[in-house]
Design an enzyme around this catalytic site. Structure first.
Site, PDB file in Angstrom:
ATOM      1  N   ASN A  44       0.873  -1.170   0.000  1.00 26.10           N
ATOM      2  CA  ASN A  44       0.000   0.000   0.000  1.00 26.10           C
ATOM      3  C   ASN A  44       0.910   1.219   0.000  1.00 26.10           C
ATOM      4  OD1 ASN A  44      -1.456   2.320   0.843  1.00 26.10           O
ATOM      5  ND2 ASN A  44      -3.052   1.056   1.751  1.00 26.10           N
ATOM      6  N   GLU A  54      -3.899   1.575  -3.020  1.00 27.64           N
ATOM      7  CA  GLU A  54      -4.048   3.005  -2.740  1.00 27.64           C
ATOM      8  C   GLU A  54      -3.139   3.838  -3.654  1.00 27.64           C
ATOM      9  OE1 GLU A  54      -5.165   5.680   1.159  1.00 27.64           O
ATOM     10  OE2 GLU A  54      -3.964   3.877   1.472  1.00 27.64           O
ATOM     11  N   TYR A  65      -7.790  -3.668  -1.766  1.00 30.28           N
ATOM     12  CA  TYR A  65      -7.699  -2.605  -0.768  1.00 30.28           C
ATOM     13  C   TYR A  65      -9.053  -2.546  -0.066  1.00 30.28           C
ATOM     14  CZ  TYR A  65      -7.281   2.136   1.175  1.00 30.28           C
ATOM     15  OH  TYR A  65      -7.266   3.225   2.016  1.00 30.28           O
ATOM     16  N   ASP A 119      -3.985  -4.602   1.480  1.00 35.08           N
ATOM     17  CA  ASP A 119      -4.300  -3.946   2.735  1.00 35.08           C
ATOM     18  C   ASP A 119      -5.706  -4.373   3.135  1.00 35.08           C
ATOM     19  OD1 ASP A 119      -4.961  -2.257   4.792  1.00 35.08           O
ATOM     20  OD2 ASP A 119      -4.551  -0.398   3.715  1.00 35.08           O
ATOM     21  N   ASN A 122      -6.988  -3.906   6.091  1.00 36.36           N
ATOM     22  CA  ASN A 122      -7.510  -2.927   7.049  1.00 36.36           C
ATOM     23  C   ASN A 122      -8.035  -3.565   8.331  1.00 36.36           C
ATOM     24  OD1 ASN A 122      -7.320  -0.075   6.747  1.00 36.36           O
ATOM     25  ND2 ASN A 122      -8.460  -0.224   4.818  1.00 36.36           N
ATOM     26  N   ASP A 177       3.228   5.135   4.577  1.00 36.14           N
ATOM     27  CA  ASP A 177       2.961   4.787   5.974  1.00 36.14           C
ATOM     28  C   ASP A 177       2.785   3.282   6.142  1.00 36.14           C
ATOM     29  OD1 ASP A 177       0.595   4.882   4.539  1.00 36.14           O
ATOM     30  OD2 ASP A 177      -0.570   5.863   6.118  1.00 36.14           O
TER      31      ASP A 177
END
Length: 259
Positions: free
Chosen positions: A7, A35, A104, A143, A145, A240
């Protein structure tokens, strides 16, 4: 066979922070990105050994996924039920011996205002992946999440009930694994602590490794004999999130690299 997932939280920004250098260094067979935060025509990456596939979000500067692969897929699909998706979250590539899905997963948002949508989306996604798995083995990356277990984030007690660590989101991850999939990192490193893939942008958080493991490679359980290693490249900056890597001792069912 080496697969990478990252990501990048804005591909154009990440390209200015060493993305192409890392891309070249890893020399992956398949490199997945989440992303991307761009639209068609906003970036041109010259990777001559790779086929490129992009799923752009309709909303500018939001979401988006991409896959770079040395192996030309048999087919490519974007989204779940339909071959399109407004948020650009999913790409499925079919190869001779397996499906590769990069995703994602929607964020429930800090105030959990999108939690109900997230949970409904998770059910549809699990059914989609299970349908693929009924045809060929699946390698799923991206990702997701969610930090699945307490070992997967630094401050489990303080984050219990927060977005990405609600009981509901964690249960959906349990359900997905229960449908016949392996969390490849935990397959190799079931007890490893302080192994994270995302850190907030608050000062000194990454330096102190106060993170979450929310980026994954999952694989159909019957691929376990082919799995060789799963790594977290926490030293790689530019986003990040950091890249995660899966290596297989051999390509499932001897699908050939044809670039």
């Amino acid at each position: 066979m080496k697969l990478v997932s990252w990501n990048v939280n804005g591909l154009r920004a990440c390209v200015n922070k060493g993305f192409s250098e890392y891309f070249a260094q890893t020399d992956a067979d398949i490199f997945c990105v989440q992303e991307t935060k761009l639209q068609e025509g906003q970036i041109a990456l010259d990777y001559p050994d790779y086929h490129q596939y992009w799923n752009y979000a309709e909303k500018k500067g939001y979401s988006g996924t991409a896959v770079f692969t040395k192996v030309k897929p048999l087919s490519v699909r974007y989204g779940l039920e339909e071959d399109s998706e407004p948020e650009g979250r999913i790409i499925t590539l079919e190869f001779d011996g397996f499906y590769l899905v990069t995703v994602y997963t929607p964020n429930a948002k800090r105030d959990l205002s999108r939690l109900d949508y997230r949970l409904e989306w998770e059910d549809r996604f699990r059914r989609y992946i299970a349908g693929l798995d009924a045809v060929k083995p699946v390698i799923l990356c991206g990702d997701l999440n969610v930090a699945h277990e307490e070992i997967d984030l630094k401050n489990a007690k303080g984050n219990r009930g927060n977005s990405g660590f609600t009981a509901e989101e964690r249960q959906k991850m349990t359900d997905l694994l229960g449908a016949g999939f392996i969390d490849t990192f935990r397959h190799f490193y079931p007890e490893q602590t302080d192994a994270y893939t995302w850190w907030s942008n608050m000062p000194k958080v990454r330096e102190r490794n106060v993170g979450w493991r929310i980026d994954y490679f999952l694989a159909s359980a019957r691929l376990a004999p082919s799995l060789q290693d799963a790594q977290i490249h926490a030293h790689v900056l530019g986003s990040d999130h950091c890249p995660v890597v899966l290596t297989l001792a051999e390509v499932p069912q001897a699908a050939a690299v044809d670039v």
